[in-house]
Design a protein around this motif. Structure first.
Motif, mmCIF file in Angstrom:
data_model
loop_
_atom_site.group_PDB
_atom_site.id
_atom_site.type_symbol
_atom_site.label_atom_id
_atom_site.label_comp_id
_atom_site.label_asym_id
_atom_site.label_seq_id
_atom_site.Cartn_x
_atom_site.Cartn_y
_atom_site.Cartn_z
ATOM 1 N N SER A 138 10.774 15.723 -5.069
ATOM 2 C CA SER A 138 9.754 14.822 -4.557
ATOM 3 C C SER A 138 8.401 15.521 -4.511
ATOM 4 C CB SER A 138 10.147 14.344 -3.150
ATOM 5 O OG SER A 138 9.217 13.401 -2.657
ATOM 6 N N VAL A 139 7.346 14.734 -4.539
ATOM 7 C CA VAL A 139 5.990 15.253 -4.374
ATOM 8 C C VAL A 139 5.384 14.573 -3.156
ATOM 9 C CG1 VAL A 139 3.659 15.318 -5.363
ATOM 10 C CG2 VAL A 139 5.648 15.727 -6.825
ATOM 11 N N ALA A 140 4.889 15.361 -2.223
ATOM 12 C CA ALA A 140 4.280 14.793 -1.022
ATOM 13 C C ALA A 140 3.054 13.980 -1.410
ATOM 14 C CB ALA A 140 3.899 15.905 -0.049
ATOM 15 N N GLY A 141 2.961 12.774 -0.883
ATOM 16 C CA GLY A 141 1.833 11.920 -1.197
ATOM 17 C C GLY A 141 0.628 12.221 -0.321
ATOM 18 N N GLY A 142 -0.297 11.270 -0.275
ATOM 19 C CA GLY A 142 -1.492 11.439 0.540
ATOM 20 C C GLY A 142 -2.348 12.594 0.051
ATOM 21 N N ASN A 143 -3.145 13.130 0.958
ATOM 22 C CA ASN A 143 -4.002 14.266 0.596
ATOM 23 C C ASN A 143 -3.313 15.581 0.921
ATOM 24 O OD1 ASN A 143 -4.203 13.737 3.348
ATOM 25 N ND2 ASN A 143 -6.310 14.425 3.522
ATOM 26 N N SER A 144 -2.030 15.662 0.575
ATOM 27 C CA SER A 144 -1.281 16.905 0.755
ATOM 28 C C SER A 144 -1.758 17.946 -0.247
ATOM 29 C CB SER A 144 0.220 16.667 0.560
ATOM 30 O OG SER A 144 0.502 16.357 -0.796
ATOM 31 N N ALA A 145 -1.605 19.200 0.115
ATOM 32 C CA ALA A 145 -1.970 20.277 -0.809
ATOM 33 C C ALA A 145 -1.175 20.158 -2.098
ATOM 34 C CB ALA A 145 -1.730 21.637 -0.151
ATOM 35 N N GLU A 146 0.087 19.732 -1.997
ATOM 36 C CA GLU A 146 0.926 19.605 -3.193
ATOM 37 C C GLU A 146 0.382 18.545 -4.140
ATOM 38 O OE1 GLU A 146 5.487 19.524 -4.399
ATOM 39 O OE2 GLU A 146 5.050 18.113 -2.788
ATOM 40 N N HIS A 147 0.092 17.371 -3.604
ATOM 41 C CA HIS A 147 -0.416 16.271 -4.416
ATOM 42 C C HIS A 147 -1.715 16.673 -5.116
ATOM 43 C CE1 HIS A 147 -1.282 11.614 -4.454
ATOM 44 N NE2 HIS A 147 -1.146 12.118 -5.659
ATOM 45 N N LEU A 148 -2.600 17.304 -4.359
ATOM 46 C CA LEU A 148 -3.902 17.679 -4.915
ATOM 47 C C LEU A 148 -3.777 18.797 -5.945
ATOM 48 C CD1 LEU A 148 -5.932 17.505 -1.583
ATOM 49 C CD2 LEU A 148 -5.978 15.855 -3.463
ATOM 50 N N PRO B 19 0.811 -1.226 0.000
ATOM 51 C CA PRO B 19 0.000 0.000 0.000
ATOM 52 C C PRO B 19 0.846 1.279 0.000
ATOM 53 C CG PRO B 19 0.088 -0.896 2.199
ATOM 54 C CD PRO B 19 0.807 -1.876 1.307
ATOM 55 N N PHE B 20 0.181 2.355 -0.408
ATOM 56 C CA PHE B 20 0.796 3.678 -0.445
ATOM 57 C C PHE B 20 -0.259 4.716 -0.087
ATOM 58 C CE2 PHE B 20 1.593 7.593 -2.922
ATOM 59 C CZ PHE B 20 2.799 7.967 -2.362
ATOM 60 N N GLY B 21 0.141 5.792 0.591
ATOM 61 C CA GLY B 21 -0.782 6.856 0.992
ATOM 62 C C GLY B 21 -1.221 7.677 -0.208
ATOM 63 N N GLU B 22 -2.476 7.518 -0.622
ATOM 64 C CA GLU B 22 -2.969 8.160 -1.834
ATOM 65 C C GLU B 22 -3.695 9.468 -1.535
ATOM 66 O OE1 GLU B 22 -2.813 8.300 -4.894
ATOM 67 O OE2 GLU B 22 -1.736 6.504 -5.512
ATOM 68 N N PHE B 23 -4.174 10.128 -2.619
ATOM 69 C CA PHE B 23 -4.752 11.468 -2.510
ATOM 70 C C PHE B 23 -6.031 11.501 -1.685
ATOM 71 C CE2 PHE B 23 -6.859 9.735 -6.270
ATOM 72 C CZ PHE B 23 -8.175 10.123 -6.086
ATOM 73 N N THR B 24 -6.638 10.344 -1.454
ATOM 74 C CA THR B 24 -7.850 10.284 -0.636
ATOM 75 C C THR B 24 -7.556 10.480 0.842
ATOM 76 O OG1 THR B 24 -7.602 7.893 -0.430
ATOM 77 C CG2 THR B 24 -8.960 8.710 -2.259
ATOM 78 N N GLY B 25 -6.282 10.388 1.214
ATOM 79 C CA GLY B 25 -5.925 10.418 2.626
ATOM 80 C C GLY B 25 -5.880 9.027 3.232
ATOM 81 N N TYR B 26 -6.165 8.008 2.422
ATOM 82 C CA TYR B 26 -6.131 6.629 2.876
ATOM 83 C C TYR B 26 -4.969 5.884 2.231
ATOM 84 C CZ TYR B 26 -10.655 6.927 5.169
ATOM 85 O OH TYR B 26 -11.674 7.265 6.021
ATOM 86 N N SER C 89 -8.974 21.622 -1.206
ATOM 87 C CA SER C 89 -8.138 20.506 -0.762
ATOM 88 C C SER C 89 -8.883 19.618 0.225
ATOM 89 C CB SER C 89 -6.849 21.045 -0.118
ATOM 90 O OG SER C 89 -6.032 21.670 -1.087
ATOM 91 N N SER C 90 -9.801 20.202 0.975
ATOM 92 C CA SER C 90 -10.560 19.425 1.958
ATOM 93 C C SER C 90 -11.395 18.333 1.303
ATOM 94 C CB SER C 90 -11.486 20.350 2.758
ATOM 95 O OG SER C 90 -12.388 21.020 1.893
#
Length: 457
Positions: A296-306, A264-271, A335-336
């Motif tokens: 690098s690009v911050a993963g997860g639901n970071s402002a950068e990723h979104l 698994p990896f932390g995706e843009f959904t925050g999950y 972003s929320s």
């Protein structure tokens, strides 16, 4: 001091630091490659801060790290010579004037070329982003595939982890144009030649998120954003055109028949997501600068990723939506809401127009699940303002539209197993029979308050 080319991320960093030193944080002290970059980004975001981060001493990486470039929409707008409130228009103005790439013989990316048995991906600079991630991940990898008949390229982002000394496990979960090219190769019984770019100029990275028709090339859009042709070199084995001023390029093949575990990896959904197409990318050549930096690009639901994923798509949709509905004054993807919510501000000219706008956007953008329409005097860049409009203008029994069974995003944890979703539009405009005058403070009183607070220190 080295003078870098204008298409070089290092030139961008130097120029941006000179112009906006308050928006760059440089950390010389040692930081860990195990989540420290992500923790720094989240800690700053909790304070409402989204600076560019330059980490000079990251353990286990062997390279400087530049991250959080796209966390600020104001910074993206500056890249386009504009301001945040004109970001969509600025992007479209440049993207609509593309330049075909210019092939050059060499560039910084050709300083080191490693091939054959010498390829060892364990030497790549990589970070672990979340505790829930399987391992370290490449998050900024832009995979380039080219149509073997036309030469037209497709650029798209795909997470990747090391599978072996010379291979990466990656996911083509968007199932976009690269997926189509891979299936074409599969029909011919051949692997698909690709190149992965890790670290390019920010405008090249934004262009890679553009949503184009099959056969159109994001490298042309990159030229449009830069105002000149993107300089490219051909990779040694397959001749794929990659940015001459990139930091690292991996060349090889994706075998349509090979599947390996990924995630698994932390995706843009925050999950943390283990939904993956589980593709194997065998790397045959590494091209890199001698002192390659990890962008690098911050993963997860970071402002950068979104932001990186949304800005080009928003700009295209907003241009078309405003052309069809001139009463629209602004569109914002907060972003929320990860990629699943959108807010629209408009001066409604006739009853039912808000519904028409909602249906248009919900049908256009397959990521979206919820659209909220408000009046033009509501600041849709602030969630609190939109929630206020919902609280005071919206009646659930008559102001909601729900549509079922539409294609959704494969990474949406609430979607069905086959990726379908329902979508909802909320009309939070005042409507023709609304009675109420919004309370406001005069400009003079606000000016006096600002002066009093300034004098109080």
């Amino acid at each position: 001091m080295t003078e870098y080319h204008k298409q070089d991320v290092r030139r961008f960093l130097a120029d941006y630091r000179d112009r906006h030193p308050e928006d760059v944080i440089t950390i010389d002290r040692p930081v860990s490659d195990d989540q420290d970059a992500t923790a720094l980004i989240w800690t700053l975001a909790d304070k409402g801060q989204h600076p560019l981060l330059h980490l000079k001493n990251v353990s286990g990486v062997g390279a400087q790290v530049l991250c959080n470039i796209f966390a600020s929409r104001e910074r993206i707008a500056r890249l386009l010579g504009s301001t945040a409130d004109r970001l969509h228009e600025a992007y479209q103005a440049r993207a609509n004037k593309p330049f075909a790439p210019e092939v050059v013989e060499s560039g910084p990316i050709t300083e080191e070329i490693i091939s054959g048995d010498a390829v060892d991906l364990h030497a790549l600079p990589m970070l672990k982003h979340f505790d829930t991630d399987r391992t370290k991940y490449i998050t900024s990898g832009i995979i380039i595939g080219e149509n073997p008949e036309t030469g037209a390229g497709n650029l798209s982002y795909h997470r990747a982890m090391i599978h072996s000394k010379n291979s990466l496990a990656t996911s083509l979960h968007s199932r976009g144009h690269l997926w189509r090219l891979m299936n074409t190769a599969k029909e011919k019984g051949k692997p698909m030649p690709v190149a992965m770019v890790i670290g390019g100029h920010p405008l090249f990275m934004i262009a890679a998120s553009a949503r184009l028709a099959f056969g159109e090339d994001e490298r042309d859009v990159a030229g449009g954003l830069m105002g000149e042709p993107l300089q490219v070199v051909r990779t040694p084995k397959y001749g794929i055109r990659v940015p001459a001023h990139a930091e690292i390029v991996l060349e090889g093949v994706i075998d349509p028949e090979a599947h390996v575990e990924e995630g698994p990896f932390g995706e843009f959904t925050g999950y943390s997501s283990d939904r993956s197409t589980n593709n194997l990318f065998t790397v045959e050549t590494i091209m890199r600068r001698r002192d390659a930096m990890l962008v690098s690009v911050a993963g997860g639901n970071s402002a950068e990723h979104l932001n990186l994923g949304r800005v080009p798509r928003e700009a295209e949709v907003v241009e078309k939506l405003k052309a069809r509905f001139p009463s629209i004054t602004a569109v914002h993807y907060p972003s929320s809401g990860t990629h699943f919510h959108a807010y629209i501000a408009m001066n409604q000219t006739r009853e039912g127009e808000a519904r028409q706008v909602m249906l248009g956007l919900l049908g256009w953008d397959q990521y979206l699940k919820n659209v909220v329409v408000v009046d033009a005097d509501v600041d849709i860049t602030k969630d609190s303002e939109v929630l206020w409009a919902l609280a005071t203008h919206f009646q659930p029994h008559k102001d909601v539209v729900i549509i079922e069974g539409l294609p959704g995003n494969a990474l949406d944890p609430s979607a069905s197993g086959i990726g379908t979703t329902s979508r909802m539009g909320l009309d939070a405009t005042r409507g023709p029979n609304f009675h109420g005058v919004r309370a406001r403070i005069s400009d003079e009183a606000n000016a006096r308050a600002a002066a009093l607070l300034a004098s109080a220190g």
